[in-house]
Design a protein around this motif. Structure first.
Motif, PDB file in Angstrom:
ATOM      1  N   PHE A   1       0.838  -1.212   0.000  1.00  0.00           N
ATOM      2  CA  PHE A   1       0.000   0.000   0.000  1.00  0.00           C
ATOM      3  C   PHE A   1       0.871   1.259   0.000  1.00  0.00           C
ATOM      4  CE2 PHE A   1      -2.432  -3.400   2.040  1.00  0.00           C
ATOM      5  CZ  PHE A   1      -3.590  -3.390   1.285  1.00  0.00           C
ATOM      6  N   LEU A   2       0.330   2.317  -0.577  1.00  0.00           N
ATOM      7  CA  LEU A   2       1.076   3.578  -0.634  1.00  0.00           C
ATOM      8  C   LEU A   2       1.181   4.215   0.738  1.00  0.00           C
ATOM      9  CD1 LEU A   2       2.484   5.298  -2.780  1.00  0.00           C
ATOM     10  CD2 LEU A   2       0.390   6.622  -3.004  1.00  0.00           C
ATOM     11  N   PHE A   3       0.150   4.015   1.573  1.00  0.00           N
ATOM     12  CA  PHE A   3       0.145   4.539   2.933  1.00  0.00           C
ATOM     13  C   PHE A   3      -0.012   3.393   3.915  1.00  0.00           C
ATOM     14  CE2 PHE A   3      -1.433   8.118   0.408  1.00  0.00           C
ATOM     15  CZ  PHE A   3      -0.594   9.126   0.849  1.00  0.00           C
ATOM     16  N   SER A   4       0.451   3.619   5.135  1.00  0.00           N
ATOM     17  CA  SER A   4       0.280   2.615   6.187  1.00  0.00           C
ATOM     18  C   SER A   4      -1.038   2.815   6.918  1.00  0.00           C
ATOM     19  CB  SER A   4       1.442   2.702   7.186  1.00  0.00           C
ATOM     20  OG  SER A   4       2.652   2.395   6.528  1.00  0.00           O
ATOM     21  N   LYS A   5      -1.683   3.967   6.702  1.00  0.00           N
ATOM     22  CA  LYS A   5      -3.002   4.240   7.266  1.00  0.00           C
ATOM     23  C   LYS A   5      -3.933   4.605   6.118  1.00  0.00           C
ATOM     24  CE  LYS A   5      -1.292   6.253  11.608  1.00  0.00           C
ATOM     25  NZ  LYS A   5      -1.318   7.460  12.456  1.00  0.00           N
ATOM     26  N   PHE A   6      -5.090   3.956   6.054  1.00  0.00           N
ATOM     27  CA  PHE A   6      -6.014   4.247   4.957  1.00  0.00           C
ATOM     28  C   PHE A   6      -7.377   3.626   5.248  1.00  0.00           C
ATOM     29  CE2 PHE A   6      -3.671   0.389   4.110  1.00  0.00           C
ATOM     30  CZ  PHE A   6      -4.638  -0.521   3.690  1.00  0.00           C
ATOM     31  N   LYS A   7      -8.359   4.076   4.472  1.00  0.00           N
ATOM     32  CA  LYS A   7      -9.697   3.506   4.580  1.00  0.00           C
ATOM     33  C   LYS A   7      -9.837   2.381   3.550  1.00  0.00           C
ATOM     34  CE  LYS A   7     -13.028   6.444   5.075  1.00  0.00           C
ATOM     35  NZ  LYS A   7     -13.981   7.507   4.698  1.00  0.00           N
ATOM     36  N   ILE A   8     -10.307   1.233   3.983  1.00  0.00           N
ATOM     37  CA  ILE A   8     -10.469   0.084   3.093  1.00  0.00           C
ATOM     38  C   ILE A   8     -11.622   0.355   2.132  1.00  0.00           C
ATOM     39  CG2 ILE A   8     -11.074  -2.370   2.983  1.00  0.00           C
ATOM     40  CD1 ILE A   8      -9.747  -2.692   5.731  1.00  0.00           C
ATOM     41  N   THR A   9     -11.340   0.192   0.837  1.00  0.00           N
ATOM     42  CA  THR A   9     -12.360   0.487  -0.175  1.00  0.00           C
ATOM     43  C   THR A   9     -12.774  -0.752  -0.971  1.00  0.00           C
ATOM     44  OG1 THR A   9     -10.612   1.085  -1.753  1.00  0.00           O
ATOM     45  CG2 THR A   9     -11.590   2.879  -0.448  1.00  0.00           C
ATOM     46  N   SER A  10     -12.131  -1.889  -0.737  1.00  0.00           N
ATOM     47  CA  SER A  10     -12.488  -3.087  -1.504  1.00  0.00           C
ATOM     48  C   SER A  10     -12.142  -4.350  -0.729  1.00  0.00           C
ATOM     49  CB  SER A  10     -11.738  -3.096  -2.848  1.00  0.00           C
ATOM     50  OG  SER A  10     -10.347  -3.295  -2.626  1.00  0.00           O
ATOM     51  N   GLN A  11     -12.791  -5.451  -1.099  1.00  0.00           N
ATOM     52  CA  GLN A  11     -12.501  -6.748  -0.497  1.00  0.00           C
ATOM     53  C   GLN A  11     -11.078  -7.194  -0.826  1.00  0.00           C
ATOM     54  OE1 GLN A  11     -14.297  -8.397   1.654  1.00  0.00           O
ATOM     55  NE2 GLN A  11     -12.847 -10.116   1.799  1.00  0.00           N
ATOM     56  N   THR A  12     -10.608  -6.789  -1.998  1.00  0.00           N
ATOM     57  CA  THR A  12      -9.235  -7.145  -2.392  1.00  0.00           C
ATOM     58  C   THR A  12      -8.225  -6.595  -1.398  1.00  0.00           C
ATOM     59  OG1 THR A  12      -9.871  -7.159  -4.721  1.00  0.00           O
ATOM     60  CG2 THR A  12      -7.524  -6.988  -4.234  1.00  0.00           C
ATOM     61  N   GLN A  13      -8.443  -5.348  -0.929  1.00  0.00           N
ATOM     62  CA  GLN A  13      -7.530  -4.775   0.059  1.00  0.00           C
ATOM     63  C   GLN A  13      -7.532  -5.600   1.345  1.00  0.00           C
ATOM     64  OE1 GLN A  13      -8.909  -0.699   0.383  1.00  0.00           O
ATOM     65  NE2 GLN A  13      -7.389   0.021  -1.092  1.00  0.00           N
ATOM     66  N   ILE A  14      -8.705  -6.096   1.730  1.00  0.00           N
ATOM     67  CA  ILE A  14      -8.791  -6.932   2.931  1.00  0.00           C
ATOM     68  C   ILE A  14      -7.984  -8.205   2.738  1.00  0.00           C
ATOM     69  CG2 ILE A  14     -10.358  -8.297   4.381  1.00  0.00           C
ATOM     70  CD1 ILE A  14     -12.519  -6.167   3.844  1.00  0.00           C
ATOM     71  N   GLU A  15      -8.108  -8.821   1.561  1.00  0.00           N
ATOM     72  CA  GLU A  15      -7.359 -10.047   1.280  1.00  0.00           C
ATOM     73  C   GLU A  15      -5.852  -9.779   1.292  1.00  0.00           C
ATOM     74  OE1 GLU A  15      -8.736 -12.960   1.171  1.00  0.00           O
ATOM     75  OE2 GLU A  15     -10.770 -12.155   1.289  1.00  0.00           O
ATOM     76  N   LEU A  16      -5.449  -8.622   0.769  1.00  0.00           N
ATOM     77  CA  LEU A  16      -4.019  -8.262   0.771  1.00  0.00           C
ATOM     78  C   LEU A  16      -3.502  -8.071   2.196  1.00  0.00           C
ATOM     79  CD1 LEU A  16      -3.923  -5.789  -2.254  1.00  0.00           C
ATOM     80  CD2 LEU A  16      -2.631  -7.926  -2.075  1.00  0.00           C
ATOM     81  N   ILE A  17      -4.326  -7.456   3.052  1.00  0.00           N
ATOM     82  CA  ILE A  17      -3.930  -7.277   4.454  1.00  0.00           C
ATOM     83  C   ILE A  17      -3.783  -8.645   5.121  1.00  0.00           C
ATOM     84  CG2 ILE A  17      -4.651  -6.388   6.711  1.00  0.00           C
ATOM     85  CD1 ILE A  17      -6.056  -4.090   5.178  1.00  0.00           C
ATOM     86  N   LYS A  18      -4.724  -9.554   4.845  1.00  0.00           N
ATOM     87  CA  LYS A  18      -4.644 -10.895   5.413  1.00  0.00           C
ATOM     88  C   LYS A  18      -3.372 -11.619   4.966  1.00  0.00           C
ATOM     89  CE  LYS A  18      -9.652 -11.719   5.888  1.00  0.00           C
ATOM     90  NZ  LYS A  18     -10.821 -12.465   5.364  1.00  0.00           N
ATOM     91  N   SER A  19      -2.962 -11.366   3.705  1.00  0.00           N
ATOM     92  CA  SER A  19      -1.775 -12.046   3.168  1.00  0.00           C
ATOM     93  C   SER A  19      -0.475 -11.547   3.795  1.00  0.00           C
ATOM     94  CB  SER A  19      -1.712 -11.859   1.651  1.00  0.00           C
ATOM     95  OG  SER A  19      -1.340 -10.532   1.299  1.00  0.00           O
TER      96      SER A  19
END
Length: 417
Positions: A29-47
């Motif tokens: 991610f470009l920032f370490s703090k951000f608002k989640i806008t998609s399920q894909t971002q959640i999956e990336l965080i889980k990974s």
């Protein structure tokens, strides 16, 4: 509600504002703090292999106590996730490189600006003893600046470093000169007119060198005689140039009149609109903007955006409104040097404005996890972000102030974007 609550990654939902507990270089991610806008971002965080993240209820669109009847989102397959992650990492690297290129461009422009300040210092010292040399040097400097101004396709206005106390007048004169030349170009003036206003601006304040520093640097209000003396500095500048018989006669009125206003309320002669040529009127606008931004020992400096607002609201009868509007259009709503809050909650500082795309300035954003040297350039349009407001640098918490290093003095120079 308490900020920064620890939550399990399994609880994450679209609309939640999170802070990742891993090094900036270890996530895509470009920032370490951000608002989640998609399920894909959640999956990336889980990974990332983390079990918990920090959740900020106040910046989130939903609260995690809310129950939803929606079906569970479809999982993203690993191959797609790997491709998305790689695309994000490539974009992140591109942002870092763009930021480093911008820093290199600003550094190069800064060196050119420093050389110009040095030339300015030398010119002023020569006016009395070697006036011909001083004017020739000034013509060379302005000619070089005009070449850059007219030949560079990707032109940007960059924020410069602070001036030394002994160079404040030189910085101001150069700043005003460059801004007026830029404005003259935007107003479709001829090359001869651009160079004329440039050389006039270089010398518009040298009369202040005849005023005792004890008066210029006073930290209490001036007495009436002192104030009257300071008001005479435009005419003192002209007297300074009497020895320089090669100085262009056409540039002298703008030097004499750069504190005159259209309604006759200016100084030192109280001239009115019909007595002021276009050069004098343009110089008056830019000079006033620069003085508002940089203030004095007695008058607090304004942020660039506030300074533009004041010009537009409070000087309607005093300054050429067409030129004020052109200055606002040229600089954008948030000129270089503006400290801003972004829609994602981050603070940043506008470092430069690409003159072909002023609505999206280059912003260095504060992120405590990101090293200053690697802080990426935020491209607001691409990131779906906007500027919420401009604020004074003094309003920043100390750690953010140190990270962004906002300027005490606002100086601009044009160079490559």
């Amino acid at each position: 509600m308490k900020k920064n609550v620890k939550i399990a990654v399994s609880e994450l939902k679209v609309g939640v504002y999170v802070s990742l507990p891993v090094s900036w270089k270890d996530h895509p991610f470009l920032f370490s703090k951000f608002k989640i806008t998609s399920q894909t971002q959640i999956e990336l965080i889980k990974s990332l292999g983390v079990k918990e993240v920090l959740y900020d209820p106040q910046r989130s669109d939903i609260t995690l106590t809310e129950k939803e009847d929606k079906e569970a989102p479809a999982p993203v397959d690993n191959a797609s996730l790997d491709n998305i992650r790689q695309e994000m990492l490539d974009y992140k690297s591109e942002r870092i490189e763009k930021q480093q290129q911008l820093k290199r461009n600003i550094k190069k422009t800064e060196k050119q600006f420093e050389r110009s300040v040095s030339m300015m210092r030398s010119m002023v010292s020569k006016v009395s003893s070697r006036p011909l040399n001083a004017i020739n040097d000034a013509r060379d400097l302005i000619s070089n600046l005009t070449n850059m101004l007219l030949d560079e396709d990707n032109l940007a206005l960059h924020l410069m470093s602070d001036a030394n106390a002994s160079d404040v007048i030189h910085h101001h004169s150069l700043n005003v000169s460059m801004m007026c030349m830029l404005m003259a170009k935007e107003l479709n003036w001829s090359r001869e007119e651009i160079e004329l206003i440039g050389i006039g601006c270089l010398f518009h304040d040298i009369g202040k060198l005849k005023i005792p520093s004890s008066i210029l640097n006073k930290v209490v209000p001036l007495s009436t005689p002192e104030e009257n003396l300071v008001k005479q500095h435009p005419l003192m500048s002209l007297n300074f140039l009497k020895l320089a018989d090669t100085f262009p006669e056409e540039a002298k009125p703008m030097i004499a009149n750069h504190h005159e206003f259209l309604d006759g309320s200016g100084t030192p002669q109280g001239l009115k609109a019909e007595q002021l040529d276009k050069f004098s009127q343009l110089l008056a606008v830019v000079n006033e903007y620069d003085n508002l931004c940089n203030g004095s020992l007695l008058i607090k400096a304004k942020t660039p955006s506030v300074a533009l607002g004041l010009l537009y609201k409070n000087y309607q009868k005093k300054l050429n409104l067409e030129y004020v509007q052109k200055l606002i259009k040229l600089l954008g709503i948030y000129p270089p040097g503006s400290v801003v809050e972004l829609s994602n909650g981050h603070f940043g500082m506008v470092m430069s404005v690409n003159l072909k795309n002023i609505l999206y300035p280059a912003i260095i954003a504060y992120d405590p996890i990101v090293p200053v040297a690697q802080a990426p350039i935020v491209e607001l349009e691409k990131e779906g972000m906007s500027i919420v407001r401009s604020l004074p640098a003094a309003a920043l918490p100390e750690k953010i102030h140190k990270y962004l290093s906002p300027r005490d003095n606002i100086s601009y120079a044009f160079g490559k974007g």
